[in-house]
Design a protein around this motif. Structure first.
Motif, PDB file in Angstrom:
ATOM      1  N   ILE A 106       0.822  -1.213   0.000  1.00 21.81           N
ATOM      2  CA  ILE A 106       0.000   0.000   0.000  1.00 21.81           C
ATOM      3  C   ILE A 106       0.854   1.260   0.000  1.00 21.81           C
ATOM      4  CG2 ILE A 106      -1.808   1.251   1.271  1.00 21.81           C
ATOM      5  CD1 ILE A 106      -2.534  -1.454   2.569  1.00 21.81           C
ATOM      6  N   ILE A 107       1.941   1.239   0.755  1.00 21.78           N
ATOM      7  CA  ILE A 107       2.754   2.443   0.956  1.00 21.78           C
ATOM      8  C   ILE A 107       4.218   2.035   1.030  1.00 21.78           C
ATOM      9  CG2 ILE A 107       2.496   2.323   3.474  1.00 21.78           C
ATOM     10  CD1 ILE A 107       2.447   5.356   3.542  1.00 21.78           C
ATOM     11  N   PRO A 108       5.134   2.787   0.434  1.00 25.32           N
ATOM     12  CA  PRO A 108       6.560   2.434   0.508  1.00 25.32           C
ATOM     13  C   PRO A 108       7.037   2.371   1.956  1.00 25.32           C
ATOM     14  CG  PRO A 108       6.188   4.123  -1.155  1.00 25.32           C
ATOM     15  CD  PRO A 108       4.892   3.971  -0.404  1.00 25.32           C
ATOM     16  N   PRO A 109       7.902   1.419   2.286  1.00 23.17           N
ATOM     17  CA  PRO A 109       8.357   1.267   3.674  1.00 23.17           C
ATOM     18  C   PRO A 109       8.958   2.549   4.258  1.00 23.17           C
ATOM     19  CG  PRO A 109       9.014  -0.633   2.380  1.00 23.17           C
ATOM     20  CD  PRO A 109       8.439   0.359   1.413  1.00 23.17           C
ATOM     21  N   ILE A 110       9.725   3.280   3.451  1.00 22.07           N
ATOM     22  CA  ILE A 110      10.370   4.480   3.986  1.00 22.07           C
ATOM     23  C   ILE A 110       9.338   5.527   4.383  1.00 22.07           C
ATOM     24  CG2 ILE A 110      10.675   5.578   1.720  1.00 22.07           C
ATOM     25  CD1 ILE A 110      13.178   5.625   4.638  1.00 22.07           C
ATOM     26  N   ILE A 111       8.225   5.621   3.632  1.00 24.60           N
ATOM     27  CA  ILE A 111       7.160   6.567   3.969  1.00 24.60           C
ATOM     28  C   ILE A 111       6.433   6.110   5.221  1.00 24.60           C
ATOM     29  CG2 ILE A 111       5.040   7.666   3.164  1.00 24.60           C
ATOM     30  CD1 ILE A 111       7.565   8.541   1.681  1.00 24.60           C
ATOM     31  N   PHE A 112       6.159   4.808   5.299  1.00 28.98           N
ATOM     32  CA  PHE A 112       5.511   4.270   6.495  1.00 28.98           C
ATOM     33  C   PHE A 112       6.379   4.502   7.728  1.00 28.98           C
ATOM     34  CE2 PHE A 112       4.699   0.760   9.485  1.00 28.98           C
ATOM     35  CZ  PHE A 112       3.333   0.889   9.666  1.00 28.98           C
ATOM     36  N   GLY A 113       7.688   4.272   7.582  1.00 28.95           N
ATOM     37  CA  GLY A 113       8.598   4.513   8.701  1.00 28.95           C
ATOM     38  C   GLY A 113       8.577   5.960   9.150  1.00 28.95           C
ATOM     39  N   ALA A 114       8.547   6.889   8.193  1.00 29.04           N
ATOM     40  CA  ALA A 114       8.505   8.318   8.535  1.00 29.04           C
ATOM     41  C   ALA A 114       7.202   8.672   9.249  1.00 29.04           C
ATOM     42  CB  ALA A 114       8.662   9.162   7.267  1.00 29.04           C
ATOM     43  N   ILE A 115       6.086   8.081   8.802  1.00 29.73           N
ATOM     44  CA  ILE A 115       4.796   8.358   9.441  1.00 29.73           C
ATOM     45  C   ILE A 115       4.791   7.842  10.878  1.00 29.73           C
ATOM     46  CG2 ILE A 115       2.328   7.793   9.410  1.00 29.73           C
ATOM     47  CD1 ILE A 115       2.541   7.752   6.326  1.00 29.73           C
ATOM     48  N   MET A 116       5.311   6.625  11.086  1.00 31.50           N
ATOM     49  CA  MET A 116       5.349   6.071  12.435  1.00 31.50           C
ATOM     50  C   MET A 116       6.298   6.865  13.336  1.00 31.50           C
ATOM     51  SD  MET A 116       3.150   3.713  12.712  1.00 31.50           S
ATOM     52  CE  MET A 116       2.160   4.734  11.608  1.00 31.50           C
ATOM     53  N   LEU A 117       7.399   7.347  12.763  1.00 30.72           N
ATOM     54  CA  LEU A 117       8.305   8.206  13.528  1.00 30.72           C
ATOM     55  C   LEU A 117       7.582   9.469  13.977  1.00 30.72           C
ATOM     56  CD1 LEU A 117      11.124   8.915  14.593  1.00 30.72           C
ATOM     57  CD2 LEU A 117      11.687   9.797  12.312  1.00 30.72           C
ATOM     58  N   ALA A 118       6.772  10.042  13.071  1.00 25.35           N
ATOM     59  CA  ALA A 118       6.002  11.235  13.422  1.00 25.35           C
ATOM     60  C   ALA A 118       4.996  10.937  14.525  1.00 25.35           C
ATOM     61  CB  ALA A 118       5.287  11.783  12.181  1.00 25.35           C
ATOM     62  N   LEU A 119       4.316   9.773  14.425  1.00 21.67           N
ATOM     63  CA  LEU A 119       3.346   9.402  15.457  1.00 21.67           C
ATOM     64  C   LEU A 119       4.023   9.227  16.811  1.00 21.67           C
ATOM     65  CD1 LEU A 119       0.583   8.430  16.476  1.00 21.67           C
ATOM     66  CD2 LEU A 119       1.168   6.125  15.668  1.00 21.67           C
ATOM     67  N   MET A 120       5.144   8.516  16.829  1.00 19.58           N
ATOM     68  CA  MET A 120       5.853   8.305  18.090  1.00 19.58           C
ATOM     69  C   MET A 120       6.323   9.627  18.688  1.00 19.58           C
ATOM     70  SD  MET A 120       8.093   4.798  17.876  1.00 19.58           S
ATOM     71  CE  MET A 120       9.114   5.369  16.544  1.00 19.58           C
ATOM     72  N   ASP A 121       6.912  10.474  17.851  1.00 21.15           N
ATOM     73  CA  ASP A 121       7.435  11.728  18.372  1.00 21.15           C
ATOM     74  C   ASP A 121       6.331  12.646  18.869  1.00 21.15           C
ATOM     75  OD1 ASP A 121      10.295  11.963  18.422  1.00 21.15           O
ATOM     76  OD2 ASP A 121      10.260  11.676  16.272  1.00 21.15           O
ATOM     77  N   ALA A 122       5.229  12.690  18.135  1.00 21.82           N
ATOM     78  CA  ALA A 122       4.107  13.501  18.599  1.00 21.82           C
ATOM     79  C   ALA A 122       3.622  13.008  19.958  1.00 21.82           C
ATOM     80  CB  ALA A 122       2.967  13.455  17.573  1.00 21.82           C
ATOM     81  N   SER A 123       3.534  11.699  20.102  1.00 23.32           N
ATOM     82  CA  SER A 123       3.036  11.111  21.346  1.00 23.32           C
ATOM     83  C   SER A 123       4.008  11.312  22.501  1.00 23.32           C
ATOM     84  CB  SER A 123       2.775   9.618  21.134  1.00 23.32           C
ATOM     85  OG  SER A 123       1.912   9.412  20.043  1.00 23.32           O
ATOM     86  N   PHE A 124       5.308  11.103  22.236  1.00 23.81           N
ATOM     87  CA  PHE A 124       6.304  11.354  23.275  1.00 23.81           C
ATOM     88  C   PHE A 124       6.220  12.794  23.760  1.00 23.81           C
ATOM     89  CE2 PHE A 124       9.093   7.842  21.295  1.00 23.81           C
ATOM     90  CZ  PHE A 124       8.618   6.900  22.201  1.00 23.81           C
ATOM     91  N   ASN A 125       6.035  13.729  22.835  1.00 24.77           N
ATOM     92  CA  ASN A 125       5.983  15.139  23.206  1.00 24.77           C
ATOM     93  C   ASN A 125       4.745  15.481  24.023  1.00 24.77           C
ATOM     94  OD1 ASN A 125       8.227  16.988  22.117  1.00 24.77           O
ATOM     95  ND2 ASN A 125       7.858  15.628  20.404  1.00 24.77           N
ATOM     96  N   VAL A 126       3.646  14.758  23.778  1.00 17.58           N
ATOM     97  CA  VAL A 126       2.453  14.966  24.597  1.00 17.58           C
ATOM     98  C   VAL A 126       2.718  14.575  26.046  1.00 17.58           C
ATOM     99  CG1 VAL A 126       0.071  14.194  24.990  1.00 17.58           C
ATOM    100  CG2 VAL A 126       0.827  14.767  22.680  1.00 17.58           C
ATOM    101  N   THR A 127       3.571  13.581  26.272  1.00 17.37           N
ATOM    102  CA  THR A 127       3.852  13.131  27.642  1.00 17.37           C
ATOM    103  C   THR A 127       4.978  13.908  28.314  1.00 17.37           C
ATOM    104  OG1 THR A 127       5.404  11.415  26.912  1.00 17.37           O
ATOM    105  CG2 THR A 127       3.105  10.794  27.075  1.00 17.37           C
ATOM    106  N   PHE A 128       5.996  14.317  27.538  1.00 18.06           N
ATOM    107  CA  PHE A 128       7.182  14.946  28.135  1.00 18.06           C
ATOM    108  C   PHE A 128       6.822  16.172  28.977  1.00 18.06           C
ATOM    109  CE2 PHE A 128      10.254  13.393  24.592  1.00 18.06           C
ATOM    110  CZ  PHE A 128      10.382  12.186  25.237  1.00 18.06           C
ATOM    111  N   GLN A 129       6.149  17.126  28.370  1.00 21.10           N
ATOM    112  CA  GLN A 129       5.922  18.416  29.033  1.00 21.10           C
ATOM    113  C   GLN A 129       5.090  18.281  30.312  1.00 21.10           C
ATOM    114  OE1 GLN A 129       3.146  20.526  29.471  1.00 21.10           O
ATOM    115  NE2 GLN A 129       4.521  21.982  30.472  1.00 21.10           N
ATOM    116  N   PRO A 130       3.979  17.526  30.304  1.00 18.05           N
ATOM    117  CA  PRO A 130       3.225  17.389  31.560  1.00 18.05           C
ATOM    118  C   PRO A 130       4.022  16.742  32.688  1.00 18.05           C
ATOM    119  CG  PRO A 130       1.849  16.793  29.701  1.00 18.05           C
ATOM    120  CD  PRO A 130       3.241  16.943  29.172  1.00 18.05           C
TER     121      PRO A 130
END
Length: 443
Positions: A106-130
């Motif tokens: 469905i999607i090239p692996p490198i694009i999928f990897g970048a999307i998952m990296l974005a999801l992880m980083d967004a989520s980590f940032n939601v937890t870090f500051q609080p």
């Protein structure tokens, strides 16, 4: 004004215990994302552009989360709803990140990897500051440095777990450390599964073992009525910026050089060690030697977290004796020597000595700026100012990400070891800049 009650050691421990799991996940990402993206087909000098996802997410998310958590109160509390929500999303990202082969049609692996990296980083940032704000919310002034020292200890215990997982699974459980081109080794996949589970369980511990102060009680600790606290929380973002404490800007200079170096280290240590110690050719990202070097970098990252955890145990007493500024400056200087020494070492085990300095600096970076800043912040604005302060963390990473690929290719001719030397020079500059900071507790 009613004083906040002193907390027991275990109450302070519970405040930040969830950060152990969050950092385990973050450490797995830091040590393995360059490797995963290279497996998916990313070029060496393009890696820094993928890593830009992390600081961009921090730039967008943390100020918003900080401001939102200042105004939030529900059955879970003020900061805990964001901590729990971010942890659930981060766990999902960790389960999916190394499994691009599931969606290759469905999607090239490198694009999928970048999307998952974005999801992880967004989520980590939601937890870090609080988590940062929770310590400031709950501890009285005389326990604030202790609170951030304990948090630093737990952060580094988590980093040790996350950094060592692929090495342990490979060498002690005989899980494959290589994979066909375009796929991720089983040792990394299972590390991400285990790391995600640790993340979620540790955050649940903090959520259920910590009781935040209710809005009325919290306002009383600031010497205000609940109505006054609500008015303060609703002041405009522009007014918040205008009234920003001067120390935030002073710390920003130190933060720039500190985090420029850290971003460079996270992106380029694996290729630097593979080229400089294992002698792998430029562009190699799939050989057994490269993967062995990558596992050893995970061990090194775990070891600098060990040294950071050990230093964090005594950091509060050192800062009380010599001052937070002197402690911070010396730690950065020792860290710079650690980076620079990597160039002179030719054996993998000698790099352990380099990690002593890196770990001491890392512990100080995680604690000292926040301890200094928290003493200068109005209590009702802790979240939003901590979120704004995160801009000083992400901007240098963005600049490093934009410039480092070009520097590596055209200035250093793809010899990644010189990126690590540049990181050492950056920490030397940070060490000097600490003395422009005005700390309320003095030198």
């Amino acid at each position: 004004m009613k004083s906040k009650p002193k907390l027991s050691f275990w109450q302070i421990w519970n405040l930040s215990f969830g950060f152990l799991g969050v950092q385990a996940g973050f450490a797995l990402q830091n040590a393995n994302v360059s490797r995963i993206l290279s497996n998916f087909g990313a070029d060496l000098h393009h890696l820094s552009f993928f890593w830009l996802v992390a600081p961009i997410m921090g730039l967008v998310i943390q100020p918003w989360v900080g401001a939102a958590s200042d105004r939030t109160w529900n059955r879970l509390g003020r900061r805990k709803p964001f901590i729990l929500g971010g942890a659930i999303a981060a766990t999902l990202g960790m389960f999916l990140m190394p499994n691009a082969n599931w969606v290759v049609a469905i999607i090239p692996p490198i694009i999928f990897g970048a999307i998952m990296l974005a999801l992880m980083d967004a989520s980590f940032n939601v937890t870090f500051q609080p988590f940062r704000s929770l310590v400031a919310d709950m501890t009285p002034g005389e326990q604030t440095t202790l609170g951030y020292s304990v948090q630093t200890f737990l952060i580094n215990v988590g980093a040790i777990i996350g950094s060592f997982l692929p090495y342990v699974l490979t060498n002690f459980m005989d899980i494959d450390n290589t994979a066909p081109e375009g796929q991720v080794p089983d040792s990394v996949i299972w590390s991400f599964y285990l790391g995600g589970g640790i993340l979620l369980l540790s955050v649940l511990w903090t959520v259920f073992r910590t009781k935040e102060y209710a809005p009325k009680e919290f306002a009383e600790y600031q010497g205000k009525s609940l109505e006054e606290e609500k008015v303060a929380e609703k002041s405009s973002f522009f007014k918040t910026i205008v009234n920003m404490p001067a120390v935030l800007g002073q710390l920003a200079v130190v933060q720039f050089f500190s985090w420029f170096a850290l971003f460079t280290m996270w992106v380029y240590t694996t290729p630097a060690v593979a080229q400089h110690i294992w002698g792998t050719p430029i562009g190699d990202s799939s050989s057994a030697a490269y993967n062995e070097a990558a596992n050893w970098v995970g061990v090194l990252f775990g070891l600098y977290s060990v040294f950071a955890a050990l230093f964090s145990i005594i950091m509060n007493k050192v800062a009380d004796s010599f001052g937070r500024k002197r402690t911070f400056s010396l730690a950065l200087f020792v860290g710079a020597l650690g980076f620079l020494s990597i160039y002179f070492f030719k054996g993998q085990y000698a790099l352990i000595f380099s990690m002593v300095g890196v770990g001491i600096a890392w512990a100080a970076i995680l604690a000292m700026p926040y301890a200094i800043l928290s003493q200068a912040l109005p209590a009702g604005k802790t979240g939003v100012y901590m979120g704004i302060f995160n801009i000083t963390v992400v901007v240098p990473q963005i600049i490093s990400g934009i410039l480092s690929g070009t520097l590596l290719k055209y200035v250093f001719h793809e010899r990644a070891i010189y990126m690590i030397i540049m990181a050492g020079i950056s920490w030397l500059l940070a060490s000097m800049m600490v003395f422009v900071v005005k700390d309320r507790k003095g030198a």
